[in-house]
Design a protein around this motif. Structure first.
Motif, PDB file in Angstrom:
ATOM      1  N   GLU A  39       0.839  -1.209   0.000  1.00  0.00           N
ATOM      2  CA  GLU A  39       0.000   0.000   0.000  1.00  0.00           C
ATOM      3  C   GLU A  39       0.869   1.253   0.000  1.00  0.00           C
ATOM      4  O   GLU A  39       0.485   2.289  -0.548  1.00  0.00           O
ATOM      5  N   LEU A  74      -0.746   3.407  -6.263  1.00  0.00           N
ATOM      6  CA  LEU A  74      -2.040   3.394  -6.951  1.00  0.00           C
ATOM      7  C   LEU A  74      -2.906   2.254  -6.404  1.00  0.00           C
ATOM      8  O   LEU A  74      -4.080   2.447  -6.097  1.00  0.00           O
ATOM      9  N   GLU A  75      -2.319   1.084  -6.282  1.00  0.00           N
ATOM     10  CA  GLU A  75      -3.065  -0.062  -5.735  1.00  0.00           C
ATOM     11  C   GLU A  75      -3.505   0.231  -4.298  1.00  0.00           C
ATOM     12  O   GLU A  75      -4.603  -0.142  -3.883  1.00  0.00           O
ATOM     13  N   GLY A  76      -2.664   0.908  -3.547  1.00  0.00           N
ATOM     14  CA  GLY A  76      -3.007   1.281  -2.179  1.00  0.00           C
ATOM     15  C   GLY A  76      -4.219   2.182  -2.144  1.00  0.00           C
ATOM     16  O   GLY A  76      -5.101   2.037  -1.297  1.00  0.00           O
ATOM     17  N   LYS A  77      -4.260   3.135  -3.085  1.00  0.00           N
ATOM     18  CA  LYS A  77      -5.380   4.077  -3.098  1.00  0.00           C
ATOM     19  C   LYS A  77      -6.679   3.427  -3.565  1.00  0.00           C
ATOM     20  O   LYS A  77      -7.746   3.742  -3.072  1.00  0.00           O
ATOM     21  N   LEU A  78      -6.583   2.541  -4.546  1.00  0.00           N
ATOM     22  CA  LEU A  78      -7.803   1.987  -5.152  1.00  0.00           C
ATOM     23  C   LEU A  78      -8.270   0.667  -4.534  1.00  0.00           C
ATOM     24  O   LEU A  78      -9.441   0.318  -4.644  1.00  0.00           O
ATOM     25  N   ILE A  79      -7.375  -0.056  -3.913  1.00  0.00           N
ATOM     26  CA  ILE A  79      -7.784  -1.335  -3.290  1.00  0.00           C
ATOM     27  C   ILE A  79      -7.607  -1.269  -1.767  1.00  0.00           C
ATOM     28  O   ILE A  79      -8.506  -1.638  -1.032  1.00  0.00           O
ATOM     29  N   GLY A  80      -6.463  -0.804  -1.297  1.00  0.00           N
ATOM     30  CA  GLY A  80      -6.256  -0.704   0.148  1.00  0.00           C
ATOM     31  C   GLY A  80      -5.602  -1.941   0.723  1.00  0.00           C
ATOM     32  O   GLY A  80      -5.746  -3.041   0.178  1.00  0.00           O
TER      33      GLY A  80
END
Lengths: 318, 318, 318, 318, 318, 318
Positions: free
Chosen positions: B200, B211-217
């Protein structure tokens, strides 16, 4: 099924087969045992009491069995109750089958799978197309029979596929009005958004929640599955993350089960399309049951509102 | 680091090296350019203005560089500001290094990994043990350097491992008080609960969200990873679902990012232990900075409360 | 008490003594009077109907009396109901006593008072120690018999002292992990935090709320008492205010009954320790009643959640 | 208007006309007066400081005037600021006009009125058609120039009509998918739903709230107007009540300004269509300003979210 | 009416006339039909079962009819129930009338209209006076008979006028304490604030909600009416807007049905006076039914609180 | 004080004495030190910058000192700022005193104490009268000088007594309208409800919160004091509990600081009267500052509303 149990008025006689959904033993104030039966056909459900039930009755009239019943629809504490005059278990010679008593989507399975296949065929992004096709292939049988939910909306055989196909049609029309939409991503999101329910629910006919469904839920289960399938197919890149985000965010808000709210345009649209189709399904079915000038029952999933059907509605339609 | 910038009072002179966290150009009311610098060392941060900045200054004093600064700590709009009297870039001969300016956990890495290894060794359930060991092995390097969060608590080098080890110790003591606890499951949940942060966040030193951190968590990302690892190790059975549930539910409520609330005893405990250790970390560090009889700054992550340090606290401790 | 009424399954015969908690007269649909009895022993409660009750029955089977009952556990509207076959009032020769039917803490009073005394003895701050000792002395008898609450957690004889002693143990272990804690203040807060319940509730056996309990509540009542005791003992200084603050803030938030949130470290910890011990008490007792692989009843005080007991739990414990 | 002020990057020179939105006098730290100007064109707004302003400057550079400015786009406290190098008032010979600086709907007025007229022509219910036509006739001029809102969505010249026409198109497509919809009622609701804004706002170019707008609001004002028009046209019956209900409930919830929630199917749809079109308008305009791989500014009216534009979006569109 | 059904204790015999509020048919567990009757007089309501009801009973004992009943007040599931021993329909010779069974305001209509007329006479602002007088004239008959609400407060014959007159008296006294109040505006607002209820409710005796009441509500309906009356009387100017605002905002908050909160002093006061008088009406009537030292029933519209009547209340009043 | 600083318009010259509320040193962009002064008189407050401040200035112009200032009222970032042309410290010969610069209640202290004494004299219940009289006697001096709050309402010298006297008058009038009210209890509650503020706040002139005020708060402090006084005076019985309950519940809800909501009639009324008088005080003072046709500033304690003053208000009053 206009003569089904869901359409009987208080006071009307009843003489037909019904599926036993549940059967519970009780003891009456006179000390004698009785059975409380929940009976159903494709048009609805009703409660009935089988007074002075014998041991044999207890073993005969159990859940998932079909019974032939004559009686009268009465009322108890403001809710309809079927007063049983006679009851017998269905025989093979009666030619009735459990599936006759389950509600089914108004569109045949063949049409649903055709429209799904067509949508996948229209997709141009190969990564999204491959992942989507893989899921539909893997789960096709269940996808075409499961309901979209245990209650509230599309809660009937093939309900999930019916809901998805309605949403695909809606998406196609929105693309015409707002051409910037990425239709591939939206199609993929629509087709996969509730697919986790195939593992969250125990079956298509009388669905209950599985252990995994209760402790993990269909949204994280599906995010996990997309991750696995992408790895299996050797697909990398933003398409995977975006598709996981579409599924993850489609409930719209953390308190509704989406740990991230929609953060791309197509995710926001997926959430809105899901809302519109679920609400129209609930509203249309509730309004079908009442006459112009009447209010529907309260709809729990629509903030417990009761909707009015205007007297003049569509009277000018030819 | 008691003479660090975080401990300087208004009016005190300053003469030391500082790491430039960010540098932004502006234009003063006299039309001349200036730089706004955010400067830091392991003790804290401060803003400074470099007035009448030359083109060369602009290229020299940029983020991640170290500068030697003399000046005075003043105040602007109620917040400390460093008034620069002289500034020069650090030279190789100065013998200073970026890591000197980053806060680090008060426990050395060696001790942290030792305690982690010990906890895994104590586990008796082979499925939980194998999955946990696999993760720690795979991510060991990052696990030992990442912070537990970008701000609020354990937001320093090795913060994640420090937080996990504190929680393991707390778990061990709770097991003595409440012997029904399944310590294996609790240990596994503690070790893995925030591991998704390694993906994240972008790095250990100056972490930002990927980006993955922002959109998936980090929570759904970790649920997905556990699914993948279980498959890889050929582990099936409830342990996998329970471990995914532990991670999924550890924020306690849907509105805090957990789509399912804790539904097993150890998940509830994991949530509580996480809360206790994070709060104690925030409280202790804030109270360390004030004298008995004073209030701390407002702590945003503790409902914006400002805590009081009693005059008599521990005065009777030997 | 494994053969108590709380452990009987539907369909099982019952033959034992039960305490009548309440008795209400009704009229059946056949026009005959009946009694609705709530019956209890130390393991739980059950409802029963005594049909065709005589005038004598009405006067015999009243609250606080004990009856010998044979019958069968059946079910009515989804909840267990005891079907009475025979009933008679208990005789002196039966050798049963009201206290046999009340649940009691799993730790004997002697151990509880010993641990309390020890904790007070360990305190070094004389002001805190004197106030705490004064309260324990004054209220010792009630302190050792009252429940900690009317329902939800530690709702049994000696529940309050049991809860306090658990919390003291927890505090001692936290002091080892976080040595900055002022243990004297924390001990004093733990011992006094719920002492206002001795005036809020009417008694230990079948507690109800007193008028003062309803209109003032245990928290402000205790703040008031600490003020009075401090004056009586001639103690002044911050210890008095801090102790009042500990009690005042221990519910954590205004909407939970604390007009001030915790504003010192030990008050925050008191709130957390109270939470952990109350939750573990509820969880452990609910999980004790179910088998691995089952869910507990919904726990109202834990957001109405139903908890799962994993199949593998502690199977590796020796 | 790709070279407008809204598209200039930090550091770029600027040389063009701008409309002065507001002008405020201040005193600099050197004691000299200056003007803070908010400048705009159809592409956006920017702040500028005119240092050492003369008395003449104060009277020349006032709101609603146009100025020719050369300078450079710089940054102050993280927001763009135009650094003025030269400034002069626009001359008649410059051939610039206030309307050149206002944003306008992307669809010409002629097309908007044509689609509106067509929709009314399609209506079959004479009562709904007469009321709707009466309103459009009465307010035609303002209807075609007003924005739909002061900020957030469709906040440009002709924004109201643009919003209404988009919604009519959406309604038409939904009728195909859900044929039970009463399209006449939905059309009438869409056309009238925000018409009260013509009295709530002071004008089309630089709208502010009128006294009636502040104290009554556009929803009750329009319910009142429909009542008056119905009386004037001699129309009675449910159509009047339903139309008032459509307008009254279109914000969906009491806390959003609708004292009644939607209680007929078409009112629910009006609310949903309004939501979809407003959100798509905000999203599309925000995403237009960023490159693939970037996030938009935070959108206040969409829960302050910042949206991501995927790298691959529509890359396969021909 | 101290011997009314609302004052009978459990176990007391009853022998009097009662109005049938509703009558519903059911089927008992012995298969025989029965009627559930809701019976009322001016002092309260009670449920009764008429067992083994004949076809004739079904047609005789229907809503709005009066019956002579002897029986006994018993209890069922914690609520009073009238056990019927004999029942017969009232005869003309019995000399009882429906109005005898309805609760009425404690102030006669003549006094209410006199005070209303007086208040209008005191008004000095001709516009406010003319509008107010017009409404009172138009609706005088209904105004003097309608209740102020269907339940909770002033829910009796003439309740609306009684509530309004109480509020006028309160306003007059507040004017003495806060002389800046515009009494004309406040009087006008008080008199008109709930007048929309005359159309929202179906009648004075057994009021239910009309279709317009359900879909529009009394507040927007009244704003619309004021608009119409102002036009009819040729009145323009701020008085009309202010009066509409008074009515619109009198519920205080959007979530309580006022799309605008009070934004003028007199609107804020109207809201507060409405609150005070409604609460005092509820409280006084609830406390009248209990003895000193007792608690009232829970009052739903007062956050479900149960109020205590102190032992010493007014014991020193002569 | 119509020529006070609170009534100066932007652009007006100023030449008068002002009290320095606070003085903070800063450094300007030219590197020279300056002072930010908050200046006040009885009409309001204003900020000023003293540029190029000398060391002497720093020591002369400090909080609680009075200065003679000439300058001009200008504006900075939308808020008024006093541009200083000359400044000098006040001399003994200037004959100005700190109290000249503090706002005071519009009713003299003598009248306030007279009305208080009268109310106590009217009380008939000896227990309530004795406790109330005791408190007024003990705290008379502070009671007559303290404000009722630090900001929002009655935030001026004698504000607390002014608020209490207004509430007593209101109570007397309500007793006439609702004669069941126990006026003794209500009077006692009104007089004591905010008396805890004398210990919660540090003083009358420039009040801040004491440590006890921050950690306990005026409500529990006063409940404690009533308990102590009752013991001291040897008073027992419900009056003590009721009076404690009145104080405890007067904020109305747990989230507003009352752990118990009002549970007796007089407590509910105390809460309402407090609300009405506080709101009227805020509203009247805000409306006094604006002309008919204008809106007030936003009032933070009234949900941040801005109130309108109608054009016609009281124009018909003679």
């Amino acid at each position: 099924m206009k003569n089904g149990i869901g359409h009987h008025a208080i006071g009307e006689p009843f003489d037909n087969f019904l599926l036993i959904k549940s059967s519970t033993k009780g003891v009456a104030s006179n000390g004698k045992p009785f059975l409380t039966l929940i009976l159903k056909d494709a048009s609805g459900e009703i409660e009935a009491k089988l007074w002075e039930a014998t041991k044999e009755d207890e073993h005969t009239f159990v859940a998932e069995e079909i019974a032939k019943i004559t009686g009268e629809v009465s009322q108890y504490r403001g809710r309809p109750q079927l007063k049983i005059q006679s009851i017998r278990p269905a025989q093979p010679t009666d030619g009735v089958d459990q599936s006759d008593f389950l509600e089914t989507a108004p569109v045949p399975k063949e049409d649903l799978i055709e429209r799904l296949t067509e949508a996948i065929f229209e997709m141009k992004n190969p990564n999204l197309q491959r992942m989507t096709r893989h899921f539909v292939k893997t789960y096709q049988e269940a996808f075409l029979t499961y309901p979209a939910a245990v209650k509230n909306h599309h809660e009937y055989i093939s309900g999930l596929a019916h809901h998805v196909v309605s949403m695909l049609n809606l998406a196609k029309q929105l693309k015409e009005l707002y051409p910037d939409i990425d239709l591939d991503l939206l199609y993929a999101g629509i087709i996969l958004h509730d697919l986790g329910k195939l593992k969250e629910l125990s079956g298509a006919a009388t669905p209950s929640y599985t252990l995994e469904g209760k402790l993990i839920g269909h949204i994280p289960m599906m995010v996990d599955e997309i991750g696995g399938v992408a790895k299996e197919l050797g697909i990398e890149g933003e398409e995977v993350t975006m598709l996981q985000h579409m599924v993850l965010s489609h409930h719209g808000k953390a308190e509704w089960g989406s740990p991230k709210p929609p953060l791309i345009r197509e995710a926001e649209l997926l959430h809105l399309i899901d809302l519109v189709d679920a609400k129209m399904n609930m509203l249309n079915r509730a309004l079908d049951k009442v006459q112009p000038g009447e209010f529907t029952d309260r709809l729990f999933a629509m903030d417990n509102r009761s909707f009015y059907k205007p007297l003049f509605t569509n009277e000018h339609d030819e």
